[in-house]
Design an enzyme around this catalytic site. Structure first.
Site, PDB file in Angstrom:
ATOM      1  N   ASP A   1       3.300   0.205  11.602  1.00 63.18           N
ATOM      2  CA  ASP A   1       3.400  -1.048  12.369  1.00 63.18           C
ATOM      3  C   ASP A   1       4.684  -1.831  12.091  1.00 63.18           C
ATOM      4  O   ASP A   1       4.727  -3.042  12.322  1.00 63.18           O
ATOM      5  CB  ASP A   1       2.162  -1.927  12.100  1.00 63.18           C
ATOM      6  CG  ASP A   1       2.008  -2.279  10.624  1.00 63.18           C
ATOM      7  OD1 ASP A   1       2.767  -1.754   9.791  1.00 63.18           O
ATOM      8  OD2 ASP A   1       1.107  -3.087  10.314  1.00 63.18           O
TER       9      ASP A   1
ATOM     10  N   ASP B   1       5.798  -4.132   5.988  1.00 59.33           N
ATOM     11  CA  ASP B   1       6.471  -5.341   6.484  1.00 59.33           C
ATOM     12  C   ASP B   1       6.553  -6.446   5.435  1.00 59.33           C
ATOM     13  O   ASP B   1       7.531  -7.201   5.393  1.00 59.33           O
ATOM     14  CB  ASP B   1       5.844  -5.838   7.798  1.00 59.33           C
ATOM     15  CG  ASP B   1       4.344  -5.985   7.717  1.00 59.33           C
ATOM     16  OD1 ASP B   1       3.758  -5.648   6.667  1.00 59.33           O
ATOM     17  OD2 ASP B   1       3.740  -6.454   8.702  1.00 59.33           O
TER      18      ASP B   1
ATOM     19  N   GLY C   1       0.852  -1.198   0.000  1.00 55.65           N
ATOM     20  CA  GLY C   1       0.000   0.000   0.000  1.00 55.65           C
ATOM     21  C   GLY C   1       0.888   1.248   0.000  1.00 55.65           C
ATOM     22  O   GLY C   1       1.853   1.315   0.741  1.00 55.65           O
TER      23      GLY C   1
ATOM     24  N   ARG D   1      -4.520  -2.516  10.376  1.00 54.69           N
ATOM     25  CA  ARG D   1      -4.883  -3.937  10.298  1.00 54.69           C
ATOM     26  C   ARG D   1      -4.659  -4.651  11.640  1.00 54.69           C
ATOM     27  O   ARG D   1      -5.578  -5.270  12.168  1.00 54.69           O
ATOM     28  CB  ARG D   1      -3.981  -4.501   9.192  1.00 54.69           C
ATOM     29  CG  ARG D   1      -4.037  -5.902   8.886  1.00 54.69           C
ATOM     30  CD  ARG D   1      -3.324  -6.162   7.570  1.00 54.69           C
ATOM     31  NE  ARG D   1      -4.211  -5.925   6.459  1.00 54.69           N
ATOM     32  CZ  ARG D   1      -5.213  -6.724   6.124  1.00 54.69           C
ATOM     33  NH1 ARG D   1      -5.441  -7.823   6.808  1.00 54.69           N
ATOM     34  NH2 ARG D   1      -5.979  -6.446   5.098  1.00 54.69           N
TER      35      ARG D   1
ATOM     36  N   ARG E   1       1.100  -5.682  -4.861  1.00 57.92           N
ATOM     37  CA  ARG E   1       1.314  -6.623  -3.745  1.00 57.92           C
ATOM     38  C   ARG E   1       1.869  -7.946  -4.277  1.00 57.92           C
ATOM     39  O   ARG E   1       1.648  -9.000  -3.694  1.00 57.92           O
ATOM     40  CB  ARG E   1       0.022  -6.807  -2.956  1.00 57.92           C
ATOM     41  CG  ARG E   1      -0.405  -5.528  -2.231  1.00 57.92           C
ATOM     42  CD  ARG E   1      -1.414  -5.794  -1.137  1.00 57.92           C
ATOM     43  NE  ARG E   1      -1.927  -4.557  -0.562  1.00 57.92           N
ATOM     44  CZ  ARG E   1      -1.390  -3.964   0.497  1.00 57.92           C
ATOM     45  NH1 ARG E   1      -0.336  -4.472   1.075  1.00 57.92           N
ATOM     46  NH2 ARG E   1      -1.930  -2.848   0.971  1.00 57.92           N
TER      47      ARG E   1
ATOM     48  N   THR F   1       4.670   2.863   5.661  1.00 57.97           N
ATOM     49  CA  THR F   1       3.269   2.420   5.776  1.00 57.97           C
ATOM     50  C   THR F   1       2.529   3.394   6.674  1.00 57.97           C
ATOM     51  O   THR F   1       3.061   3.797   7.719  1.00 57.97           O
ATOM     52  CB  THR F   1       3.138   0.999   6.369  1.00 57.97           C
ATOM     53  OG1 THR F   1       1.771   0.797   6.779  1.00 57.97           O
ATOM     54  CG2 THR F   1       4.025   0.767   7.583  1.00 57.97           C
TER      55      THR F   1
ATOM     56  N   ASP G   1       0.218   2.620   8.445  1.00 56.66           N
ATOM     57  CA  ASP G   1      -0.163   1.888   9.664  1.00 56.66           C
ATOM     58  C   ASP G   1       0.861   2.049  10.796  1.00 56.66           C
ATOM     59  O   ASP G   1       0.545   1.793  11.956  1.00 56.66           O
ATOM     60  CB  ASP G   1      -0.323   0.396   9.372  1.00 56.66           C
ATOM     61  CG  ASP G   1      -1.536   0.099   8.505  1.00 56.66           C
ATOM     62  OD1 ASP G   1      -2.230   1.055   8.133  1.00 56.66           O
ATOM     63  OD2 ASP G   1      -1.773  -1.074   8.203  1.00 56.66           O
TER      64      ASP G   1
END
Ligand code: F6P
Length: 341
Positions: A128, A102, A10, A170, A71, A124, A126
């Site tokens: 994360d 990741d 993403g 997520r 992806r 990202t 996110d």
């Protein structure tokens, strides 16, 4: 030296700024840069183009990635890693810089077993990825979320409604928690802590007793309702990295609340609006620093590492170390969820 670069997974605001930095800092050190298109599809299918300083001019403030993303996972395709190695050899690419989340970092790390010299740049919204204080794109997404919450506040107050904002995240609740704090959400829900609809209902009722006639709920797409036995899934189909498309937890909460509330409950899913647009100043600076650091690591021969922000410093950390851990919101920050309760 000839350096290849790709952007996988993403996207997020700040990637183009990182490409600009890699090319410009590279040019200063006689490094030629080549862009692989469409994530790992690029080196798999030899989709490559030179990147000159002219190509990256004017990119600092432009969101997305001029290289395109995908992806694609070479490790799920027959002969995938070997194709990447062949492309690297055929084009005499000395090292590959992979910008992504990741999954992208994981592919970069495993390719080192095939002799690919890779350097990762964590990117990202996110936030994360373990081993770095922040990933590229997180602060830009936070801006979009904060702006959305500001807008939801005014209309929620006018119409006396419960408005739910669903955001990405997520497995980690960085966007929901930090966005919720920055935008003053009344209820914050993160994937790290399964939630009870009863508790949301009670919080809203407590606000009503204080004569607050509206409430704002922010929920991460990965937050799971207690008793549902998992996350709310939009599409059960899994991508090349084994992820199902999440989505719908906001509507799930709205449906449950509506059964017992007398004021209307509505949902906004911020979806891709939080991932697009111009990078925030923090991300422009981080991208510039990560890009230059990646070139520095390549020149000194430090591979199978990721650029990482540690306080004020940019350092190289082993990709394997970063990938060993997940990066949930730490317990030391979750107190913010109930700060005013
Ligand atoms: O990049 C991570 C992420 O932002 C997740 O939060 C989200 O689940 C996912 O991307 C969705 O991305 P796409 O629909 O592009 O696969």
């Amino acid at each position: 030296m000839r350096v290849g670069v790709l952007t996988g997974g993403g996207d997020s605001p700040g990637i183009n700024a990182a490409l600009r930095s890699i090319v410009r800092f590279g040019a200063k050190h006689n490094v030629e840069v080549f862009g692989f298109l469409e994530g790992w599809r690029g080196p798999m299918e030899n989709l490559m183009q030179p990147l000159t300083t002219a190509d990256v001019s004017g990119l600092l403030h432009i969101g997305g990635t001029i290289l395109g993303s995908s992806r694609t996972n070479p490790f799920t395709l027959e002969g995938g890693p070997e194709c990447v190695v062949d492309t690297m050899k055929a084009n005499a690419i000395d090292c590959l810089v992979a910008i992504g989340g990741d999954d992208t970092m994981g592919v970069a790390h495993h390719l080192s077993e095939y002799g690919v010299k890779a350097i990762g740049i964590p990117q990202t919204i996110d936030n994360d990825i373990a081993g770095t204080d922040y990933s590229l794109g997180f602060f830009s997404a936070l801006e979009a979320i904060t702006d959305a919450l500001d807008r939801l506040h005014t209309t929620a107050a006018s119409h006396h409604r419960v408005l739910i904002l669903e955001v990405m995240g997520r497995d980690a609740g960085w966007l929901s928690l930090m966005g919720g704090v920055a935008g003053g959400a009344d209820v914050i829900l993160v994937p790290e802590e399964p939630f009870k609809v009863d508790s949301i209902f009670e919080k809203i009722k407590r606000r009503e007793l204080l004569k607050k006639r509206f409430s704002i709920v922010i929920v991460a797409e990965g937050a799971s309702p207690e008793g549902l036995n998992g996350q709310v899934v939009d599409e059960a189909e899994v991508d090349a990295f084994g992820h199902m498309r999440l989505g719908g937890v906001g509507q799930y909460i709205a449906n449950k609340l509506s059964e017992r509330m007398h004021i209307p409950v509505r949902v906004t899913n911020l979806a891709y609006l939080q991932r697009g647009g111009s990078p925030a100043p923090f991300d422009r600076i981080l991208a510039t620093r990560f890009g230059a650091a990646a070139i520095e690591f390549a020149l000194e021969g430090t591979f199978d590492v990721m650029t990482a922000l540690h306080g004020m410093k940019i350092e190289a950390i082993p990709l394997g170390e970063a990938l060993k851990q997940t990066r949930p919101v730490p317990a030391g920050l979750t107190y913010l969820i109930d700060l005013f309760e």
